[in-house]
Design a protein around this motif. Structure first.
Motif, PDB file in Angstrom:
ATOM      1  N   ASP A  23       0.806  -1.221   0.000  1.00 20.71           N
ATOM      2  CA  ASP A  23       0.000   0.000   0.000  1.00 20.71           C
ATOM      3  C   ASP A  23       0.840   1.273   0.000  1.00 20.71           C
ATOM      4  O   ASP A  23       0.369   2.324  -0.475  1.00 20.71           O
ATOM      5  N   VAL A  24       2.049   1.215   0.557  1.00 19.16           N
ATOM      6  CA  VAL A  24       2.810   2.453   0.755  1.00 19.16           C
ATOM      7  C   VAL A  24       4.112   2.511  -0.041  1.00 19.16           C
ATOM      8  O   VAL A  24       4.813   3.527   0.007  1.00 19.16           O
ATOM      9  N   ALA A  25       4.449   1.457  -0.778  1.00 21.15           N
ATOM     10  CA  ALA A  25       5.732   1.422  -1.496  1.00 21.15           C
ATOM     11  C   ALA A  25       5.881   2.608  -2.447  1.00 21.15           C
ATOM     12  O   ALA A  25       6.946   3.245  -2.509  1.00 21.15           O
ATOM     13  N   ARG A  26       4.831   2.922  -3.199  1.00 19.10           N
ATOM     14  CA  ARG A  26       4.925   4.038  -4.150  1.00 19.10           C
ATOM     15  C   ARG A  26       5.051   5.370  -3.429  1.00 19.10           C
ATOM     16  O   ARG A  26       5.759   6.275  -3.890  1.00 19.10           O
ATOM     17  N   ASP A  27       4.369   5.510  -2.288  1.00 15.07           N
ATOM     18  CA  ASP A  27       4.488   6.743  -1.509  1.00 15.07           C
ATOM     19  C   ASP A  27       5.926   6.929  -1.028  1.00 15.07           C
ATOM     20  O   ASP A  27       6.474   8.035  -1.086  1.00 15.07           O
ATOM     21  N   ILE A  28       6.517   5.857  -0.529  1.00 12.87           N
ATOM     22  CA  ILE A  28       7.901   5.947  -0.052  1.00 12.87           C
ATOM     23  C   ILE A  28       8.833   6.311  -1.202  1.00 12.87           C
ATOM     24  O   ILE A  28       9.702   7.185  -1.055  1.00 12.87           O
ATOM     25  N   GLU A  29       8.658   5.666  -2.335  1.00  8.99           N
ATOM     26  CA  GLU A  29       9.522   5.959  -3.492  1.00  8.99           C
ATOM     27  C   GLU A  29       9.414   7.429  -3.887  1.00  8.99           C
ATOM     28  O   GLU A  29      10.426   8.093  -4.141  1.00  8.99           O
ATOM     29  N   ARG A  30       8.186   7.955  -3.933  1.00 12.40           N
ATOM     30  CA  ARG A  30       7.987   9.355  -4.323  1.00 12.40           C
ATOM     31  C   ARG A  30       8.596  10.303  -3.287  1.00 12.40           C
ATOM     32  O   ARG A  30       9.319  11.239  -3.641  1.00 12.40           O
ATOM     33  N   MET A  31       8.293  10.069  -2.005  1.00 15.54           N
ATOM     34  CA  MET A  31       8.814  10.941  -0.956  1.00 15.54           C
ATOM     35  C   MET A  31      10.336  10.900  -0.904  1.00 15.54           C
ATOM     36  O   MET A  31      10.991  11.930  -0.673  1.00 15.54           O
ATOM     37  N   ARG A  32      10.878   9.740  -1.110  1.00 15.98           N
ATOM     38  CA  ARG A  32      12.332   9.577  -1.074  1.00 15.98           C
ATOM     39  C   ARG A  32      12.989  10.392  -2.194  1.00 15.98           C
ATOM     40  O   ARG A  32      13.986  11.084  -1.970  1.00 15.98           O
ATOM     41  N   ALA A  33      12.415  10.310  -3.387  1.00 13.61           N
ATOM     42  CA  ALA A  33      12.958  11.046  -4.533  1.00 13.61           C
ATOM     43  C   ALA A  33      12.837  12.558  -4.316  1.00 13.61           C
ATOM     44  O   ALA A  33      13.772  13.319  -4.601  1.00 13.61           O
ATOM     45  N   GLU A  34      11.683  12.996  -3.810  1.00 16.51           N
ATOM     46  CA  GLU A  34      11.476  14.415  -3.570  1.00 16.51           C
ATOM     47  C   GLU A  34      12.421  14.946  -2.500  1.00 16.51           C
ATOM     48  O   GLU A  34      12.969  16.054  -2.627  1.00 16.51           O
ATOM     49  N   ALA A  35      12.611  14.166  -1.443  1.00 14.14           N
ATOM     50  CA  ALA A  35      13.485  14.597  -0.357  1.00 14.14           C
ATOM     51  C   ALA A  35      14.939  14.677  -0.813  1.00 14.14           C
ATOM     52  O   ALA A  35      15.665  15.615  -0.457  1.00 14.14           O
ATOM     53  N   ARG A  36      15.364  13.688  -1.590  1.00 13.27           N
ATOM     54  CA  ARG A  36      16.740  13.707  -2.097  1.00 13.27           C
ATOM     55  C   ARG A  36      16.970  14.926  -2.987  1.00 13.27           C
ATOM     56  O   ARG A  36      18.015  15.589  -2.909  1.00 13.27           O
ATOM     57  N   GLN A  37      15.998  15.222  -3.829  1.00  7.31           N
ATOM     58  CA  GLN A  37      16.138  16.371  -4.724  1.00  7.31           C
ATOM     59  C   GLN A  37      16.165  17.678  -3.936  1.00  7.31           C
ATOM     60  O   GLN A  37      16.936  18.588  -4.236  1.00  7.31           O
ATOM     61  N   ALA A  38      15.328  17.770  -2.920  1.00  7.30           N
ATOM     62  CA  ALA A  38      15.244  18.999  -2.133  1.00  7.30           C
ATOM     63  C   ALA A  38      16.495  19.243  -1.301  1.00  7.30           C
ATOM     64  O   ALA A  38      16.942  20.386  -1.150  1.00  7.30           O
ATOM     65  N   ASN A  39      17.067  18.180  -0.740  1.00  7.99           N
ATOM     66  CA  ASN A  39      18.190  18.323   0.194  1.00  7.99           C
ATOM     67  C   ASN A  39      19.547  18.015  -0.416  1.00  7.99           C
ATOM     68  O   ASN A  39      20.580  18.335   0.179  1.00  7.99           O
ATOM     69  N   GLY A  40      19.553  17.348  -1.558  1.00  9.27           N
ATOM     70  CA  GLY A  40      20.818  16.954  -2.171  1.00  9.27           C
ATOM     71  C   GLY A  40      21.373  15.657  -1.620  1.00  9.27           C
ATOM     72  O   GLY A  40      22.393  15.163  -2.087  1.00  9.27           O
ATOM     73  N   TRP A  41      20.739  15.083  -0.619  1.00  5.38           N
ATOM     74  CA  TRP A  41      21.152  13.824  -0.006  1.00  5.38           C
ATOM     75  C   TRP A  41      19.973  13.289   0.791  1.00  5.38           C
ATOM     76  O   TRP A  41      19.008  14.008   1.055  1.00  5.38           O
TER      77      TRP A  41
END
Length: 260
Positions: A223-241
């Motif tokens: 149920d949450v795998a896609r949410d984690i993938e999206r949040m992870r990508a957004e966070a990496r882009q926002a913070n650089g790591w």
């Protein structure tokens, strides 16, 4: 003799620093700060904030040094890590030789716990045993991201009478460990959890745990795998790591899903 303290400072929240670590911080003459580039400046500042908060007096100094970087995605992972650690050893040895006087105490502030997926202990041990320096060292444990992750999700790492394995994304790609009821995964750059989304597995995921940017997701993996993938990508882009880990458990734990 010179002395090195390898101090675990917790997973991100200055309140995670233990009293043992506070006492150790107040023994140090020189702190070695490893600069890993502009995107990681926040991590250096947090280390210095911990020192400002807990050290009494100002009779200490900081020495900044550029940390060697490793090449990601190489075929021979172990050789790459060996090369990285050799480069770090050269740097650490130079810092100890040139930036510390006899009788002084130096420190490396290690994120989380120094005994878990960190090479500082191994590197300092090699330097101390080389005989080139009159050097002693001590390890001060810290609250790991694994402990903080479980606490934030208000769960335990293991269920009663069951085993748990701590592993990496690289190893997890080989399959869910046989005989393990629960698995904690660290250093996963490839979203390996997605490989198990068709199974009855609960996940407790967290990024920047203990920091202001903290993100937490739990629920059935499917149920949450896609949410984690999206949040992870957004966070990496926002913070650089991104610094994240997760607990996966065979079905029967979490229900539904939650995001904070």
């Amino acid at each position: 003799m010179k002395k090195i303290l390898i101090i675990g400072i917790g997973a991100g929240d200055p309140d995670y620093v233990t009293m043992q670590a506070v006492n150790a911080l107040n023994q140090v003459d020189v702190f070695f700060m490893m600069d890993k580039g502009p995107s990681k400046t926040k991590l250096i500042e947090l280390r210095k904030e911990i020192c400002r908060r807990y050290i009494k007096g100002d009779d200490h100094r900081f020495v900044d040094a550029t940390s060697p970087q490793w090449t990601r995605g190489t075929e021979d992972y172990f050789s790459t890590v060996d090369d990285l650690n050799r480069d770090k050893q050269v740097l650490f040895e130079r810092l100890i030789a040139e930036e510390m006087a006899d009788g002084e105490c130096g420190a490396f502030l290690v994120w989380g716990d120094p005994t878990l997926y960190d090479s500082t202990i191994r590197i300092i041990e090699i330097i101390a045993s080389s005989g080139r320096h009159d050097l002693d060292y001590e390890v001060i444990p810290g609250i790991s991201s694994i402990q903080a992750l479980a606490a934030k999700h208000r769960t335990t790492l293991n269920r009663i009478g069951q085993s748990i394995e701590i592993t990496t994304g690289r190893k997890m790609a080989e399959g869910f460990p046989e005989g393990a009821d629960s698995v904690v995964v660290m250093l996963d750059a490839e979203d390996t959890y997605k490989r198990f989304a068709d199974q009855d597995i609960d996940i407790y995921w967290g990024a920047y745990v203990g920091m202001p940017d903290e993100i937490l997701v739990s629920g059935k993996l499917r149920d949450v795998a896609r949410d984690i993938e999206r949040m992870r990508a957004e966070a990496r882009q926002a913070n650089g790591w991104i610094m994240d880990s997760y607990l996966m458990r065979r079905g029967g734990g979490a229900s539904g899903g939650s995001t904070t």
